[in-house]
Scaffold this motif. Sequence first.
Motif, PDB file in Angstrom:
ATOM      1  N   LYS A  60       0.842  -1.193   0.000  1.00 31.38           N
ATOM      2  CA  LYS A  60       0.000   0.000   0.000  1.00 31.38           C
ATOM      3  C   LYS A  60       0.877   1.243   0.000  1.00 31.38           C
ATOM      4  O   LYS A  60       1.981   1.248   0.543  1.00 31.38           O
ATOM      5  N   CYS A 136     -11.844   0.570  -4.153  1.00 32.03           N
ATOM      6  CA  CYS A 136     -11.380  -0.059  -2.928  1.00 32.03           C
ATOM      7  C   CYS A 136     -11.586   0.858  -1.734  1.00 32.03           C
ATOM      8  O   CYS A 136     -11.550   2.087  -1.873  1.00 32.03           O
ATOM      9  N   GLU A 138      -9.724   1.287   1.974  1.00 37.48           N
ATOM     10  CA  GLU A 138      -8.756   0.895   2.986  1.00 37.48           C
ATOM     11  C   GLU A 138      -9.219   1.481   4.313  1.00 37.48           C
ATOM     12  O   GLU A 138      -9.572   2.658   4.393  1.00 37.48           O
ATOM     13  N   CYS A 161      -1.611   0.668   8.369  1.00 36.47           N
ATOM     14  CA  CYS A 161      -2.506  -0.316   7.755  1.00 36.47           C
ATOM     15  C   CYS A 161      -3.491  -0.856   8.780  1.00 36.47           C
ATOM     16  O   CYS A 161      -3.131  -1.119   9.934  1.00 36.47           O
ATOM     17  N   TYR A 164      -8.632  -3.920   4.428  1.00 40.24           N
ATOM     18  CA  TYR A 164      -9.107  -3.341   3.170  1.00 40.24           C
ATOM     19  C   TYR A 164     -10.112  -4.266   2.510  1.00 40.24           C
ATOM     20  O   TYR A 164     -10.182  -5.464   2.811  1.00 40.24           O
ATOM     21  N   LEU A 229      -2.463  -0.934  -3.343  1.00 37.13           N
ATOM     22  CA  LEU A 229      -3.380   0.166  -3.057  1.00 37.13           C
ATOM     23  C   LEU A 229      -2.664   1.474  -3.357  1.00 37.13           C
ATOM     24  O   LEU A 229      -1.604   1.756  -2.795  1.00 37.13           O
TER      25      LEU A 229
END
Length: 265
Positions: A60, A136, A138, A161, A164, A229
């Motif tokens: 990501k 998407c 996240e 993080c 997701y 991502l």
Amino acid sequence: MRDDIIDRCGDELFDAFKGRHTLAPLLERFPEITIEDAYRIQRRFIARRLEAGETIVGKKIGVTSKAVQNLLGVYQPDFGQLTSGMVYREGETIDLGALIQPKAEAELAFVLKRDLTGPGITAMDVIHATDYVSPCFEIVDSRITDWKIRIQDTVADNASCGVYVLGSAKADPRDLDLTLAGMVLEKNGELFSTACGAAVQGSPANAVAWLANTLGRLGIPFRAGEVILSGSQSSLVAIADGDVLKCTIGGLGACEVAFSGRSAA
């Protein structure tokens, strides 16, 4: 920083992740931390997750848009690793009880059909190596108390993080104008924000190329099948029990996600 301090910080982040609690900012306690040190801490944190049975499924890019940079006071991109324990499927309700202080962001995900190894990768290389793109969400989640982060804190914390979810809509990126494709983000049926791909480093493909080249210099390739991502096109969205978010990307389709429960913080 000494190796034992690197390991200590990475272990503290892993323990916070497992115990769903927060830590004081690392930079307050260890003001000598450099960005390079922070990535070493990240590697320790991720190594602990892999030892616990997770696998790497992608990468990501974080803090790519001006909206997020201004909100967090962090003014350069970073990156983190995506693991198998972060994956939700569209239609599943995300359990906020498994997170600490989550926020949502909408973005474009790239799923690769072949390896990419930087440096020297261009946006066009990214497009040709991509199997498909999908809308998407996240759900970022900081292990640092009250999101009081500097770049070193968020890097060490695996770029904040959380989890997701990829939308079921798919398209060949060659069939879209990734720069101009508009994104509409709705929260509980009401308009929250609008943006376009240009909000992310001029184009989401530029952001992915930046990461491929950055990781390439570290000897880390992108692998076929990985999810990348590309960075939020929206500001961060506060989420609570019962909320439903939907992002729609012009020419591509939508991703919708619901939330239940109460986060730890």
